[in-house]
Enzyme design. Structure first.
Site, PDB file in Angstrom:
ATOM      1  N   GLY A 136     -31.009 -17.856  -8.258  1.00 31.92           N
ATOM      2  CA  GLY A 136     -30.149 -16.471  -9.217  1.00 31.92           C
ATOM      3  C   GLY A 136     -29.726 -15.810  -8.068  1.00 31.92           C
ATOM      4  CG  HIS A 186      -3.100   5.778  -1.122  1.00 32.39           C
ATOM      5  ND1 HIS A 186      -2.446   4.993  -0.949  1.00 32.39           N
ATOM      6  CD2 HIS A 186      -2.842   6.232   0.842  1.00 32.39           C
ATOM      7  CE1 HIS A 186      -1.987   3.302  -0.128  1.00 32.39           C
ATOM      8  NE2 HIS A 186      -1.892   5.006   0.827  1.00 32.39           N
ATOM      9  CB  CYS A 224     -35.796   0.783  -7.252  1.00 31.73           C
ATOM     10  SG  CYS A 224     -34.628   0.917  -6.846  1.00 31.73           S
ATOM     11  N   GLY A 264     -37.941 -15.984 -10.441  1.00 34.60           N
ATOM     12  CA  GLY A 264     -37.860 -15.361 -10.972  1.00 34.60           C
ATOM     13  C   GLY A 264     -38.183 -14.164 -11.528  1.00 34.60           C
ATOM     14  CD  GLU A 323     -48.406   2.183  -8.209  1.00 36.85           C
ATOM     15  OE1 GLU A 323     -49.216   1.537  -7.786  1.00 36.85           O
ATOM     16  OE2 GLU A 323     -47.949   2.321  -9.228  1.00 36.85           O
ATOM     17  CD  GLU A 381     -30.360 -22.865  -9.799  1.00 37.22           C
ATOM     18  OE1 GLU A 381     -30.180 -23.382 -10.830  1.00 37.22           O
ATOM     19  OE2 GLU A 381     -31.284 -22.108  -9.082  1.00 37.22           O
TER      20      GLU A 381
END
Length: 442
Positions: free
Chosen positions: A169, A427, A43, A253, A33, A190
């Site tokens: 996006g 419920h 993430c 992107g 890494e 956009e």
């Protein structure tokens, strides 16, 4: 030169999970890494987790400072946990440095000064290097001091009063909703004439209307032409006029990270500069795999996790799991409220020459919306009229990110829509709305 049973380049979801799995089987594993800020992958450190902390705290009306402080605490804790999970395993060596292929099965690792640290070799190598934001070639983009990518915008020390987002996006919309809830004036520029073009038209319009009513300014068919810094703000010049900003987010992107010396190997790229793989995630060189965002396709951490399952099966299993049989893939756009989708829309189903039944349910007809104090949203479902199988659903409303997974299971298991319609749910919950949503009509 160090010899390993498995070399993994990148500490993302697929790579780290595969490393731990292989180590449990007694395999010697090296995980390379290049940044200690990325232990655990995109993430955890710069993607889903930090952004969703900010989304959550924005919806709770927390201050910008408090939200960003908690985001840093969460990221720091997860980063450390992920590092320790691998680094404390006697069968795993975590290597800090930049990886470059010397040949097909030799990977050199360099420090920040391009000094060669060591060479790692294995007959099984997994490339898990992810993707990074695309930076547009616009005048001023390299010199402006107030331009950020999706990583940089989550590390601001002060709240911008005005944020301009280049791109419309899903990532752009999430940041627009998040910063708007935190009290920043947001403008989204956009290029195309429509936002979220792949979504159900009625739900798309409802979502954009809600975001607009919340205070976000959307400008479509906007071409950004120049960024100009003044003493205290940046001016974004476009064909639709100029927009002043205290911060500008570039969100047009992402591109795969393939700066790995691949020219020294037989590994090929696609026309989109992604690593070419087959349905088993094998590259064009035997024994070398690509997983996660670097291979292109859907850029979700749960896709990366499923990539791990495919490679694990190919290396240590019966080689039956592939990208072709992983089932329907759900996703959620974490705007406020969230928009979740799996499978086909009605339009897509009709274009595929299917006879369909449709279900439609406004969120304000669901009892739970009174408790949530949020009537916004619309749920829609699509069913095959001949087989009664669920073809898809688009759920725009609170807690849709949880509900969509039930629909995914129904699609994968080819369950009749009547099962969802007639099932007993607790419920008061949003999930019980599936009783009414799947009371479909021709």
């Amino acid at each position: 030169m160090k010899q390993f049973d498995l070399v993994i380049i990148g500490f993302g979801k697929a790579g780290k999970t595969l490393a731990k799995t292989a180590a449990r089987q007694g395999k010697k594993v090296a995980v390379i890494e290049q940044s200690n800020k990325m232990y655990g992958g995109t993430c955890i450190n710069i993607g889903c987790i930090p952004s969703k902390v900010l989304v959550h705290d924005g919806e709770l009306n927390k201050s910008f400072v408090d939200a960003f402080e908690r985001k840093s605490e969460v990221v720091g804790a997860l980063n450390k946990k992920n590092y320790n999970t691998l680094a404390t395993d006697e069968n795993i060596e975590v290597v800090d440095g930049k990886a470059k292929f010397k040949s097909n099965y030799e990977v050199e690792v360099f420090d920040d000064n391009d000094k060669l640290l060591d060479t790692y070799t294995s007959k099984n190598i997994v490339i898990n290097t992810g993707a990074s934001p695309v930076i547009p070639d616009i005048e001023g983009v390299k010199t402006s001091k107030r331009l950020y990518d999706s990583t940089g915008i989550m590390n601001l020390s002060e709240q911008p009063k005005r944020l301009v987002i280049i791109g419309g996006g899903y990532i752009a919309l999430e940041f627009a909703s998040m910063f708007n809830n935190l009290g920043t004036d947001v403008t989204v520029l956009e290029r195309s004439d429509i936002l979220m073009p792949k979504e159900d038209e009625e739900i798309r319009n409802a979502a954009i209307n809600d975001l607009t009513e919340a205070g976000i300014n959307f400008v479509t068919e906007a071409e950004s032409e120049k960024f100009e810094d003044t003493e205290d703000h940046t001016i974004v010049h476009t064909n639709k006029g100029t927009f002043e900003a205290d911060a500008v987010l570039l969100a047009i992107g992402r591109k795969p990270n393939v700066d790995l010396g691949l020219e020294n190997t037989d590994i090929e790229l696609t026309d989109r500069k992604e690593i070419k793989v087959d349905e088993h995630l094998r590259t064009t060189r035997e024994g070398i795999y690509a997983v996660g965002d670097v291979k292109g396709g859907m850029q979700f951490t749960y896709i990366s996790l499923d990539d791990f399952r495919i490679v694990k099966d190919d290396l240590y299993g019966d080689k039956e799991r592939t990208t072709e049989n992983r089932g329907a893939v759900p996703y959620t756009v974490f705007i406020d409220p969230p928009l979740s989708r799996v499978g086909m829309t009605a339009k897509e189903a009709k274009e595929a020459s299917k006879e369909i039944k449709e279900g439609k349910l406004p969120v304000n007809s669901i009892p739970r919306h009174k408790i949530n104090n949020d009537p916004r949203g619309l749920f829609k479902a699509v069913v095959d009229a001949e087989t009664n199988e669920v073809l898809g659903a688009t759920l725009y409303g609170k807690e849709s990110e949880e509900m969509i997974n039930i629909v995914k299971l129904a699609i994968d298991q080819k369950i009749s829509y009547e099962v969802l319609r007639d099932n007993i749910y607790t419920h008061p919950t949003m999930t019980e709305s599936l009783n009414d949503l799947f009371n479909v009509k021709e």
